[in-house]
Design an enzyme around this catalytic site. Structure first.
Site, PDB file in Angstrom:
ATOM      1  N   GLU A  60       0.817  -1.341  -0.007  1.00  0.00           N
ATOM      2  CA  GLU A  60       0.050   0.001   0.017  1.00  0.00           C
ATOM      3  C   GLU A  60       0.878   1.136   0.116  1.00  0.00           C
ATOM      4  OE1 GLU A  60      -2.640  -0.277   3.310  1.00  0.00           O
ATOM      5  OE2 GLU A  60      -3.816  -1.873   2.212  1.00  0.00           O
ATOM      6  N   THR A  89       0.038   0.381  10.565  1.00  0.00           N
ATOM      7  CA  THR A  89       0.228   0.206   9.178  1.00  0.00           C
ATOM      8  C   THR A  89       0.255   1.462   8.629  1.00  0.00           C
ATOM      9  OG1 THR A  89      -2.288   0.454   8.945  1.00  0.00           O
ATOM     10  CG2 THR A  89      -1.402  -1.774   8.869  1.00  0.00           C
ATOM     11  N   ALA A 132      -9.042  -1.850  16.056  1.00  0.00           N
ATOM     12  CA  ALA A 132     -10.637  -1.895  16.706  1.00  0.00           C
ATOM     13  C   ALA A 132     -11.159  -2.899  16.304  1.00  0.00           C
ATOM     14  CB  ALA A 132     -11.177  -0.593  16.106  1.00  0.00           C
ATOM     15  N   GLU A 133     -10.887  -3.838  15.319  1.00  0.00           N
ATOM     16  CA  GLU A 133     -11.753  -4.960  15.070  1.00  0.00           C
ATOM     17  C   GLU A 133     -11.675  -6.154  16.294  1.00  0.00           C
ATOM     18  OE1 GLU A 133     -10.704  -3.200  12.271  1.00  0.00           O
ATOM     19  OE2 GLU A 133     -12.933  -2.803  12.539  1.00  0.00           O
ATOM     20  N   ASN A 165     -13.457   3.206  13.878  1.00  0.00           N
ATOM     21  CA  ASN A 165     -14.741   2.835  14.158  1.00  0.00           C
ATOM     22  C   ASN A 165     -14.736   2.296  15.612  1.00  0.00           C
ATOM     23  OD1 ASN A 165     -13.100   0.514  12.433  1.00  0.00           O
ATOM     24  ND2 ASN A 165     -14.109  -0.490  14.212  1.00  0.00           N
ATOM     25  N   ASP A 201     -18.641  -0.019  11.336  1.00  0.00           N
ATOM     26  CA  ASP A 201     -17.384  -0.190  11.129  1.00  0.00           C
ATOM     27  C   ASP A 201     -17.112   0.998  10.009  1.00  0.00           C
ATOM     28  OD1 ASP A 201     -14.728  -0.469  10.740  1.00  0.00           O
ATOM     29  OD2 ASP A 201     -14.745  -2.023   9.257  1.00  0.00           O
ATOM     30  N   CYS A 228     -10.777 -18.155  10.829  1.00  0.00           N
ATOM     31  CA  CYS A 228      -9.785 -18.348   9.847  1.00  0.00           C
ATOM     32  C   CYS A 228     -10.310 -17.490   8.765  1.00  0.00           C
ATOM     33  CB  CYS A 228     -10.266 -19.862   9.402  1.00  0.00           C
ATOM     34  SG  CYS A 228     -10.137 -20.961  10.767  1.00  0.00           S
ATOM     35  N   CYS A 270      -8.597 -14.306   7.092  1.00  0.00           N
ATOM     36  CA  CYS A 270      -7.188 -14.376   6.170  1.00  0.00           C
ATOM     37  C   CYS A 270      -7.458 -15.172   5.245  1.00  0.00           C
ATOM     38  CB  CYS A 270      -6.315 -14.691   7.313  1.00  0.00           C
ATOM     39  SG  CYS A 270      -5.267 -13.697   8.324  1.00  0.00           S
TER      40      CYS A 270
END
Ligand code: CA
Length: 712
Positions: free
Chosen positions: A89, A185, A202-203, A285, A331, A636, A639
């Site tokens: 990114e 990030t 925050a997730e 969020n 979110d 799972c 990802c």
């Protein structure tokens, strides 16, 4: 859009995605030290010195060497392999002939910006176990530069200063509590002798804040918490007075926020407003997303979630805020690109300094930069959660939006109408260019948070999901719902000037130039130049890798370069495998630089074909498969992809030989056998019976009609 889901597409609703982040720049002389004043207001020129190009972060270059008459002569000048298959990114920084680009796991690459020759590489050596705390891939958006030092935020929470010439660490500071699932990030920003950095998480359950460190010593200068601490007591931080005055009373005293931190992470946009000597930043969020689990007393707006906040640049003291989504439940982060500009919005059309943002919630906002006063807003994509805003800019929610109705398709969904992919602004034309998307999603509330899962939003994305592999017709219907577009938006009139429809969501960030060209890369691996005024396609070139990063431009020895990184991944990149009926673009981390008249080639990606053969026979009864679906989806899916269909960035478990051996499977899933590769033990989240049920579910998916054909 139909607001209500037809029964046949309820799977789409559930599956959708389980996710929801210079002047004076013309320093020709290498002898010129880079100072704050050099990075000051004005358009980017021969160098690209900071994340958004300049303090105002318009991502608009004054260079005109590549123009509408000669853009078709662009060719590949050089390429550089970032040696990663994860999402890239980065916004490369260019100074004194050197390009500084980051890749996955926060690795920094210093290159000769004219030739692509590697000068040095700095790998912070991140423990791969950190990867499971990253909501949205182990990405990094770039470095900051100041007087011979390079600053990088490391995904494990470190902020590091490197010697720009050698890549050697000068100082390293841990900016987060490592016992919590924080990640970093975003690109640091340099403001008045301080380096600013936020964080994400925050997730999974953290409390957000923005920190300012001394550029030379790494000492903390100030910190601003975006939400109160659970005791509603002072932190000894810059945010104390405003939290006592406004923040604390906007939260109840009970609920999951008191243990999960409440969210409000400052994971992307941080902008210095030189005119008003303030830092303007975007807040994320709530944690968990589900507001009734987060704060069941329901007495306030949960400040400063999903807000744009301005603070004093020297002290971090509060100046103003504007909350885009009060009491966020979906979110809807307000971390997206913040751009500062002068628009004819003053008395009698006089220039007025404004802040603009197109956050996840789908409204484009224009605010007064000095006061934060609301000026205007309008939706830039279709919405189902709100019908508009009131006179103060507060959204008017639809009746179905809250409390969340499980059968209601929310648009935007958690991926947002616009995510982190940077927006640009052309001040000559007065147009903002939004990498927009439509990714609707249903939110199925949980009665209580699941204490065991790491990914913990208070919504159940696994409920109602079918155990059996989806049929092609349903998949086709789902694909049709998801759209990408590049929108040229007039922030004065609050309307689109032109729109380009794109085959998929989650395309690259945007670059604008004074030559009237807008550049954007696509998921399909095309780098495209459009007429900034009309949207007419002027040029495109396939660069053999999906693009999510934004292009930059710079000039060396009289030649203008255009550069962008490939590297498919990120939140959508990990989750969207099931939406591709052809091969997903290979995730090849690479910097590709163009200039006029160059004749280079982008190397073909090395893709290892995958044997798509089930590795073992089906096993397990309906009850076991259902248990497997639930455990897979909770632990799972983020990802490895919904329905066990990977996008190709991370392994597609359906074809893994490990599925054939219960003990080998257990060693990986519960005993951390591949922890060094990032696959940590899930023993805290899953029982041995859960793990075996997940194996049965994954094998079951391997025997279904193959819905997607990941490339590598
Ligand atoms: Ca989020």
């Amino acid at each position: 859009m139909n607001r209500r889901m037809a029964g046949g597409t309820s799977a789409a609703l559930v599956l959708a995605l389980a996710l929801s982040g210079c002047q004076k720049a013309e320093t020709d002389s290498p002898a010129v030290a880079l100072t704050d004043s050099l990075a000051a207001a004005g358009s980017a020129g021969k160098e690209w010195l900071s994340y958004g190009g300049t303090y105002d972060e318009q991502r608009h270059s004054r260079l005109k060497g590549i123009n509408q008459d000669n853009v078709d002569q662009l060719g590949v000048a050089w390429t550089y392999a970032l040696k990663t298959g994860r999402g890239v990114e980065t916004t490369p920084i260019i100074h004194d002939g050197v390009m500084y680009a980051t890749s996955a796991w926060s690795v920094v690459h210093a290159l000769d910006a004219k030739t692509g020759a590697e000068l040095w590489v700095y790998d912070p050596g991140v423990d791969r176990a950190v990867g499971v705390d990253a909501c949205c891939d182990v990405v990094n958006r770039g470095v900051a530069l100041h007087e011979g030092k390079i600053y990088v935020g490391v995904i494990d929470g470190r902020l590091e200063a490197l010697d720009a010439k050698t890549g050697k660490v000068i100082w390293s500071k841990q900016t987060v509590d490592r016992s919590k699932p924080y990640t970093v990030t975003g690109a640091p920003r340099i403001v008045k002798g301080k380096v600013l950095i936020g964080n994400g998480g925050a997730e999974l359950g953290v409390r957000g804040y923005l920190s300012a460190y001394d550029v030379n010593t790494g000492e903390l200068v100030w910190r601003f918490f975006t939400v109160p601490n659970p005791e509603l007591k002072p932190d000894g931080a810059a945010s104390d007075p405003i939290l006592a005055k406004l923040g604390n009373s906007s939260w109840g005293k009970t609920g999951r926020w008191t243990s999960d931190g409440g969210g409000g992470t400052v994971w992307d946009s941080i902008v210095y407003d030189e005119v008003n000597d303030q830092v303007v930043f975007g807040v994320g969020n709530g944690s968990p997303w589900n507001a009734m689990l987060r704060d069941p007393e329901n007495k306030g707006d949960n400040l400063f979630l999903s807000s744009i906040v301005a603070v004093d640049a020297d002290t971090g003291a509060y100046k103003w805020h504007f909350q885009t989504t009060p009491r966020d439940n979906w979110d809807y982060t307000a971390t997206q690109t913040i751009i500062l500009a002068e628009l004819p919005l003053g008395q009698g059309g006089a220039p007025r300094r404004i802040v603009m943002q197109a956050p996840k919630n789908g409204f484009f906002y224009v605010l007064d930069a000095k006061t934060g006063a609301y000026i205007s807003a309008n939706n830039f994509v279709p919405q189902t959660w709100a019908t508009g805003v009131d006179a103060n800019g507060r959204p008017i929610e639809t009746p179905e939006a809250r409390p969340v109705n499980a059968s209601y398709l929310h648009s935007p969904g958690p991926q947002g109408a616009h995510n982190w992919h940077p927006m640009a602004f052309n001040p000559d034309l007065g147009l903002a260019y939004i990498p927009a998307q439509e990714l609707p999603q249903g939110y199925l509330p949980k009665p209580k948070p699941d204490p065991a899962t790491k990914w913990n939003t208070g919504f159940a994305f696994e409920d109602g999901m079918p155990v059996d592999p989806l049929d092609p017709a349903t998949l086709k219907a789902m694909k049709a719902m998801y759209k990408g577009r590049l929108i040229a938006w007039d922030p004065v009139k609050q309307e689109a000037r032109w729109t380009v429809e794109l085959p998929t969501p989650s395309n690259g960030g945007v670059l604008s130039t004074a030559a009237g060209i807008v550049y954007q890369g696509t998921v399909g691996g095309d780098l495209v130049g459009y007429d900034a005024a009309t949207g007419k396609k002027l040029w495109s070139r396939n660069i053999k890798g999906g693009v999510i990063a934004p292009p930059v431009t710079y000039e060396i020895d009289g030649e203008q370069y255009l550069a962008v990184a490939t590297g498919w991944g990120g939140a959508y990149g990990l989750a969207a495998g099931f939406l591709f009926d052809k091969a997903v673009p290979p995730s090849v981390g690479r910097v590709v630089a163009f200039k006029l008249g160059a004749k280079g080639e982008v190397p073909d990606p090395e893709v290892t074909p995958i044997d798509r053969t089930p590795q073992t026979a089906r096993f397990g009864d309906a009850k076991m498969l259902q248990a497997g679906l639930v455990a897979y989806s909770r632990n799972c899916m983020v990802c490895h992809g919904p329905m066990a269909i990977s996008s190709g960035v991370l392994p597609d478990l359906r074809w893994s030989p490990t599925t054939a051996d219960a003990d080998a499977w257990k060693a990986v899933v519960l005993e951390g056998q591949r922890a060094s590769a990032g696959m940590v033990s899930f023993a805290k989240q899953m029982t041995p019976a859960d793990a075996e049920a997940v194996r049965a579910y994954v094998v079951h998916q391997a025997h279904g009609p193959v819905a997607a054909k990941p490339a590598g």
